[in-house]
Design a protein around this motif. Structure first.
Motif, short mmCIF file in Angstrom:
data_model
loop_
_atom_site.label_atom_id
_atom_site.label_comp_id
_atom_site.label_asym_id
_atom_site.label_seq_id
_atom_site.Cartn_x
_atom_site.Cartn_y
_atom_site.Cartn_z
N UNK A 1 0.83 -1.21 0.00
CA UNK A 1 0.00 0.00 0.00
C UNK A 1 0.86 1.26 0.00
N UNK A 2 1.95 1.24 0.76
CA UNK A 2 2.85 2.40 0.81
C UNK A 2 3.50 2.61 -0.56
N UNK A 3 3.91 1.52 -1.20
CA UNK A 3 4.53 1.64 -2.52
C UNK A 3 3.55 2.19 -3.56
N UNK A 4 2.26 1.88 -3.39
CA UNK A 4 1.26 2.39 -4.32
C UNK A 4 0.99 3.88 -4.11
N UNK A 5 1.23 4.35 -2.90
CA UNK A 5 0.89 5.74 -2.56
C UNK A 5 2.06 6.70 -2.63
N UNK A 6 3.30 6.19 -2.61
CA UNK A 6 4.47 7.06 -2.49
C UNK A 6 5.57 6.64 -3.47
N UNK A 7 6.58 7.47 -3.58
CA UNK A 7 7.78 7.13 -4.36
C UNK A 7 8.63 6.21 -3.49
N UNK A 8 8.29 4.95 -3.52
CA UNK A 8 8.79 3.99 -2.54
C UNK A 8 8.79 2.61 -3.18
N UNK A 9 9.92 1.94 -3.15
CA UNK A 9 10.05 0.60 -3.73
C UNK A 9 10.45 -0.38 -2.63
N UNK A 10 9.82 -1.54 -2.62
CA UNK A 10 10.17 -2.52 -1.59
C UNK A 10 10.40 -3.88 -2.22
N UNK A 11 11.17 -4.68 -1.51
CA UNK A 11 11.31 -6.10 -1.82
C UNK A 11 11.07 -6.88 -0.54
N UNK A 12 10.16 -7.83 -0.59
CA UNK A 12 9.92 -8.73 0.54
C UNK A 12 10.54 -10.08 0.21
N UNK A 13 11.47 -10.50 1.03
CA UNK A 13 12.11 -11.80 0.87
C UNK A 13 11.50 -12.76 1.88
N UNK A 14 10.85 -13.78 1.38
CA UNK A 14 10.18 -14.75 2.25
C UNK A 14 11.15 -15.88 2.54
N UNK A 15 11.71 -15.84 3.76
CA UNK A 15 12.71 -16.82 4.16
C UNK A 15 12.06 -18.16 4.45
N UNK A 16 12.77 -19.22 4.08
CA UNK A 16 12.42 -20.53 4.58
C UNK A 16 13.31 -20.76 5.82
N UNK A 17 13.83 -21.89 6.09
CA UNK A 17 14.52 -22.08 7.37
C UNK A 17 16.00 -21.71 7.26
N UNK A 18 16.35 -20.61 7.89
CA UNK A 18 17.71 -20.08 7.80
C UNK A 18 18.60 -20.80 8.81
N UNK A 19 19.78 -21.19 8.37
CA UNK A 19 20.68 -21.94 9.24
C UNK A 19 22.12 -21.70 8.81
N UNK A 20 23.06 -22.33 9.53
CA UNK A 20 24.47 -22.17 9.20
C UNK A 20 25.07 -20.95 9.89
N UNK A 21 26.29 -20.62 9.47
CA UNK A 21 27.03 -19.49 10.04
C UNK A 21 28.04 -19.01 9.01
N UNK A 22 28.59 -17.85 9.28
CA UNK A 22 29.60 -17.29 8.39
C UNK A 22 30.72 -18.32 8.16
N UNK A 23 31.03 -18.66 6.90
CA UNK A 23 32.08 -19.66 6.65
C UNK A 23 33.44 -19.28 7.23
N UNK A 24 33.69 -17.98 7.43
CA UNK A 24 34.96 -17.55 8.00
C UNK A 24 34.91 -17.46 9.53
N UNK A 25 33.78 -17.81 10.11
CA UNK A 25 33.67 -17.88 11.56
C UNK A 25 33.56 -16.54 12.26
N UNK A 26 33.12 -15.49 11.54
CA UNK A 26 33.05 -14.16 12.15
C UNK A 26 31.76 -13.93 12.92
N UNK A 27 30.68 -14.61 12.56
CA UNK A 27 29.41 -14.46 13.27
C UNK A 27 28.56 -15.70 13.02
N UNK A 28 27.54 -15.84 13.84
CA UNK A 28 26.65 -16.99 13.72
C UNK A 28 25.46 -16.81 14.64
N UNK A 29 24.71 -17.89 14.81
CA UNK A 29 23.52 -17.82 15.66
C UNK A 29 23.96 -17.96 17.11
#
Length: 329
Positions: A154-182
């Motif tokens: 609705x906001x995108x229809x009313x304003x100069x506004x663009x959105x992307x909705x990313x519908x995640x499935x089950x997120x898992x794992x961690x940074x391969x370099x070990x810098x961050x994780x869950x």
């Protein structure tokens, strides 16, 4: 031009910040640290501790850092908890998202990425489920995300506004370099909980529901590596900047694994056996949900690097072991 990341001290958000920094972006993070960790934020990013619903604060950040895009991760994510506390979820995920959108519109921020969820589909009639499937959430968590998607449209229809909705499935794992994780205490993500159990941090693993209409009776999910997910956000941001318009994409690999298959993978990768207890179904859980992910591959050219369950588990296990060593020291 700077990217504002809400919830950037959290699990997925911290990986996103790393990906943005590596891509040469200027990044500012807003996080109230209710579940996130200040040390998880890449040092190159500016950091503000605060609430995304504080419109005055958001406006100051946008003006001070010349923010041109917002990537919105902040929110609550536990399905059973949402069933017990629906008002809390509608406040945190929907009402506060509305405030963030209001700040974006008032400040002239034109590009907005939203972390949505496959829970908006509920128990889909067809699997794999595509973005054309109707909304049918089974929990306040899924409904809260659905409502935010509706507001964005609705906001995108009313304003100069663009959105992307990313519908995640089950997120898992961690940074391969070990810098961050869950790192969240008392997390409910299956792979993290199984890794904790393999390392002796938990006495056993509960499997919730063994009578679902699936091959082994346990829930089936599509697991996506968190670093592949961060890359999907980068591609979506680029598309919006190039004038591609608003969009919705599933983020998954298009194949599912049952709870028991995931448990076997964790035992295989860790080399540890551990106790598994069968428990009743949890409210709000769908029996089976797998992504129809052709749209994101074709439209954005997304090519995941870590599309392998054992690799996802290995990275998650390494991070969990790191957390244990860090705590011990």
């Amino acid at each position: 031009m700077t990217v504002l990341v809400t919830g950037g001290a959290g699990y997925i958000g911290s990986h996103m910040v790393l990906a943005l920094v590596e891509a040469g972006e200027d990044v500012v993070v807003l996080d109230n640290l209710s579940t996130g960790f200040r040390e998880a934020v890449a040092p190159e990013a500016a950091f503000y501790r605060g609430d995304m619903a504080d419109e005055a604060l958001v406006m100051r950040i946008v003006a001070r850092h010349d923010v041109s895009a917002i990537i919105h991760f902040a929110g609550s994510i536990v399905v059973p908890e949402s069933v017990a506390d629906p008002l809390g979820y509608y406040l945190n995920n929907t009402v506060k998202s509305r405030s963030l959108m209001a700040s974006a519109v008032a400040a002239g921020v034109k590009n907005f990425l939203f972390s949505s969820t496959a829970a908006v589909y509920g128990d889909p009639a067809e699997v794999p489920v595509t973005e054309k499937a109707p909304f049918a959430p089974m929990s306040p968590y899924g409904t809260s995300k659905m409502m935010t998607e509706m507001m964005l449209a609705d906001v995108a229809a009313a304003h100069d506004f663009t959105y992307t909705a990313l519908r995640y499935f089950n997120v898992a794992g961690a940074d391969p370099e070990g810098r961050t994780g869950q790192s969240t205490a008392r997390a409910t993500h299956l792979i993290k909980v199984a890794c904790e159990t393999a390392l002796g941090k938990r006495s056993h693993l509960d499997v919730y529901g063994t009578d679902y209409p699936t091959p082994d009776g346990t829930c089936v999910r599509d697991y996506i590596h968190v670093s592949d997910l961060a890359n999907a956000h980068l591609l979506a941001l680029g598309a919006m900047r190039n004038g591609e318009g608003s969009a919705v994409f599933n983020c998954g690999y298009g194949k599912g694994f049952s709870v028991l298959e995931v448990v076997d993978a964790v035992k295989r990768v860790s080399g540890a056996d551990f106790a598994v207890k069968l428990a009743p179904r949890r409210p709000g859980d769908s029996p089976q949900i797998v992504a129809g992910a052709d749209r994101i591959r074709k439209t954005l050219g997304w090519a995941p690097k870590y599309d392998d369950l054992d690799t996802i588990v290995e990275h998650a296990f390494r991070w969990e072991r790191h957390l244990g060593l860090a705590k011990a020291s």
